[in-house]
Every structure is written in structure tokens, then in C-alpha cells.
Scaffold this active site. Sequence first.
Site, PDB file in Angstrom:
ATOM      1  N   LYS A  88       3.033 -32.542  14.353  1.00 37.52           N
ATOM      2  CA  LYS A  88       4.045 -32.234  15.356  1.00 37.52           C
ATOM      3  C   LYS A  88       5.050 -31.274  14.700  1.00 37.52           C
ATOM      4  O   LYS A  88       5.880 -31.682  13.879  1.00 37.52           O
ATOM      5  CB  LYS A  88       4.775 -33.493  15.828  1.00 37.52           C
ATOM      6  CG  LYS A  88       3.840 -34.629  16.302  1.00 37.52           C
ATOM      7  CD  LYS A  88       4.034 -35.806  15.401  1.00 37.52           C
ATOM      8  CE  LYS A  88       3.256 -37.042  15.770  1.00 37.52           C
ATOM      9  NZ  LYS A  88       2.088 -36.995  16.547  1.00 37.52           N
TER      10      LYS A  88
ATOM     11  N   HIS B  25      -2.891 -34.072  14.905  1.00 33.67           N
ATOM     12  CA  HIS B  25      -1.821 -35.052  14.997  1.00 33.67           C
ATOM     13  C   HIS B  25      -0.482 -34.508  14.512  1.00 33.67           C
ATOM     14  O   HIS B  25       0.554 -35.167  14.648  1.00 33.67           O
ATOM     15  CB  HIS B  25      -2.175 -36.324  14.211  1.00 33.67           C
ATOM     16  CG  HIS B  25      -1.348 -37.514  14.568  1.00 33.67           C
ATOM     17  ND1 HIS B  25      -0.321 -37.972  13.773  1.00 33.67           N
ATOM     18  CD2 HIS B  25      -1.381 -38.331  15.648  1.00 33.67           C
ATOM     19  CE1 HIS B  25       0.248 -39.034  14.341  1.00 33.67           C
ATOM     20  NE2 HIS B  25      -0.379 -39.269  15.475  1.00 33.67           N
TER      21      HIS B  25
END
Length: 533
Positions: free
Chosen positions: A431, A429
Site C-alpha cells: 500500500k 499487498h
Amino acid sequence: MPSLPFTPVVTAVRTRYRAAIAGLCALLCATTFTACQQLPAPGPRTQSTTLTSAQASATPLGQAIDTARAAHPDLSGIDPLTQPLQAFASRVDLVRTAQRTLDVQYYIWRDDLTGTLLLEELREAADRGVRVRLLLDDNGIPSSLDNTLAALDAHPNIEVRLFNPFVTRNPKFIGFLTDFSRLNRRMHNKSLTADGVATILGGRNIGDEYFGATDGVVFADLDVLAIGPAASDVAHDFDRYWSSASSWPVKDILPAAPANQLDALDRAARAVRDNPAARAYIDSLEAKTDVRRLLDGTLDFEWAPTRLVSDDPAKALGKAPQASLILSQLKDILGEPQRELDLISPYFVPAEDGTRYFAELAQRGVTVRVLTNSLEATDVVPVHGGYARRRKALLESGVELWELRRAAGVNPAKEQAPGMFGSSGSSLHAKTFAVDAQRVFVGSLNFDPRSANLNTELGLVIESPKLASQIESAFSTRIPQLAYEVKLAPNGSLYWIRRNGDSTIRYDAEPNSRWSTRLAVWFFSILPIEWLL
């Protein structure tokens, strides 16, 4: 640099893509809704802003930060929060430390263990006189929280606003069928700022899966604790979103809460704390956090110049100038990679323009490496379909593709070995990306059309060779042991390589996937829905 859309049948549709999936259903639905509910006329809104520098410096947190910054007056202090438990405990301690203000902005807020505990911490902060401003995207909160949010808003020191709200509260998806063009645009920003001087921002929402408090999917994610100019920039950016036309006072959207609703929140928090299954997790929050190390002067920050990148909130209305969007800002700040681009994104849908851009970089001799979720690790099959249709072209141009494996037996109560992109969770998850091992981005931005064109995003560009080199090093050390490398066979077919120490295993189809799931990926890859993903 072009305007890049940097951007499983569904086994677990992520809240982030609820708009896209509901929109697709709306386009295919034969039912006609004749009565579209409208937002009420805007009422008066209270005006509030972040603290001035003098006000912030008067707090214990401000004083500790002023001491830490004395030798680095023009730089931001950056502390990566890679571990899920550490990331949650640091949020709790930051809330407990605040004396004047808390500005909290999130896309997803679950009605679960961590969501309940953090709401209770915000209420307790308000009880001791802290002004709390809570801004939540309405797509990311369950209807079960409506009464709690209304009750919190009735507290004299708390104001709650909903970004781009739904009129129909339950089921919310009806709103997509009647007002899709508006509700398809969401606020994906994530930050928590205390007294205007310390902030946590990055990829994590508020929910058990982001903080290792679940036996299900555990996300490998990344936040940073930031002080100095970075924190001040986030605080002022919050003001911009708080006062935007898309941020609605909760009292204009929700009915008044029952008189005893805050008592219900207290009971829920006590029930969580008394639950034997959650006891070990809650006890572990008493460990010394990075926030406490900041307060006692023992936290070792990375000091670096930073630039905040944030979409104009008018993007949620489709009215933001192109130059104000986050990708335009990144282009101006980062320039063109000369040697290397290392990119980590859970939802990687480069589309046609992005594929061309990455291909041109690779053909110029720039090393382009991408880590995203494998099919077995993804939580959104349609997004994997959008990525899969571009894999062959990317590989043909020389781009390296790595797909994170789903980790088996991840124990959420135990911290994993640290890494720049987070723990070895069961689904990616984080970024982040690094350019030329000099600059690194951390924030909410995925490399997909939704982040580029529809959702608002927030992040920091950090001029730190040390942090950027950690991402570069991960692609040479940890990632080959945690991810499949996607390769192109001479006949044009794809295959996957799994490394285990010095041995390798080859897969000629998506590893550990069923034929029905692969069929779904193919189906979504041929649909004209890339712009929704």
C-alpha cells in the site's frame, strides 16, 4: 479534496474482510439471536509508556542510531524492506537487539511458521528482561492462539491486549451476528518498535504468506525500517492505541492458560525449526540483515523529513473527529497533486466520491496511474466487484489502470529482483503512493471505504524524491511487464493488454478467469455493499 473512500463466490476470503462478509451474512440471515453477549465491565489497567529519549539512547540500539543520525539530526532514516525474507529476518533481529522495550501492533497474526517463531522470539526477549507490549486486533488472530496469548500475558515482562475483542471465542463470526456495528470496525495498523528508537511499519501482517514461507499465495508487499523522528512518532502513537478504550487486557477476555502453555510454545517453535520442509527458510534467517547493518554502521539510509499519519483510535468506536482521520491528515500534508499521482493498492474501491476525485485530477492534466490486483491475483472477489464497477468511468476520464498478474512458479525460498512495491509475488499487498515524484506514503492504508471510514490505519509520508521516483519509474519499467493494462475500446467495452518483452496479447474478458468467477464479480458489483469493502 473530498473525503475519499480510497479505498473472488469467494475463493479465499481475506481476514481483513471477514467482518464485511460476516456482516453481509448477518443482514441476510433469518436466524434471530436473542441473547447478545456483552463485553465485561472494564477492569483496572496497568499504565505504561514508551522510553524517554535519554532512556532510549542508553541502549546499544539507541547508541548506534545516535551515531547514524549525527549528520542528520532532524531527519528520519528510511530503509525500504521490499523482500519478504528480508522483512521477516529484520523483524527477528530487531526483537533480538532490543534491551528495554518492544511495542508490537498487528492486525493479523497467524498460528504458522513465522507467527510461531516470532512469538517465541518475543518470549525470549521477555526472558532476558525486555518489556513486551503486544497489541493485536482480535479479528486477525485465530482462536487456536488464545491459550498461547493468555500464557504470554502471564509472563512478568509481557502484557497482551486485544483490540475490539470478541466475547464468543469459537466461532468468532457469531459476534458479527450479535454486535456487528462494533466488530465491523478493526485496527489495521502494523508496526514493531524496539527500545523506542527503531521501528518497522508498512503493509505486512505476521503470517507465512507475507514473508515467502509458503508454497501458496506469496504477497508482494512493502515495509520500511525507520529511525529518528519517525520511530519516535510511531512509539508515541502506539501508546495512544495501547491506552485506548478499545484495547482490552487479554486477562479480561480469555480464561487463564494451562500451566504448561509456554512449554507448548517452546515445543512448537522447536518443531518448526526441526521441520526439514522449513529448514532452508530458517537457515536463510542467519544472513546479515539490515538491522545488523544498522548496528555496525554500514546501513545506507535514505534521510528525509517524515510525517506520521494515524487514525485516532476512537475511530473504532465511531467517535473520532473528521479532522483526526488519516485521509484528512493526508489531505493537509500532501495537498493537491500538480503533475502526477502514482498509486499502488491491493484493494482499490474508489466508490463514487473517489472516482470523481481521480477523474477531476486526470481532466486537469495530472497523470493518474493505479496498480491493483487483477481478478486472477485477487484474494477477495467481492472487493474486485467493487473496483470493477468503477473501471469504465475511471478509464473514460483518463486514469491509467494496471492490474497485477498472478505470478506462476514463485519460489518463496528465493528473493526476487527488488522493487519499490516489493517482490514479484503472486498477489499484490503493498500500500503506497507517490505525489509529483516528491513525496511517498508507505503504510497500512488501502484505497477503499473500509480504510477510509471503518478501520484504523497507520503510515508515513516521506519527503523523498528518490523513493517517490522509484514508484514513478516502476510504472514505466517493471509494472508494464508484470501487470495487465486495462483499456477502453471504442464501443465502450474493456479489454486487457499483456506485454511480454516487445510482444502483446489482448484479452477481451478478465484474463485467466472462469465465467463463474466473472459472474460473481458482476453480482457483487451490483450489491449495495461498497461501504463494507
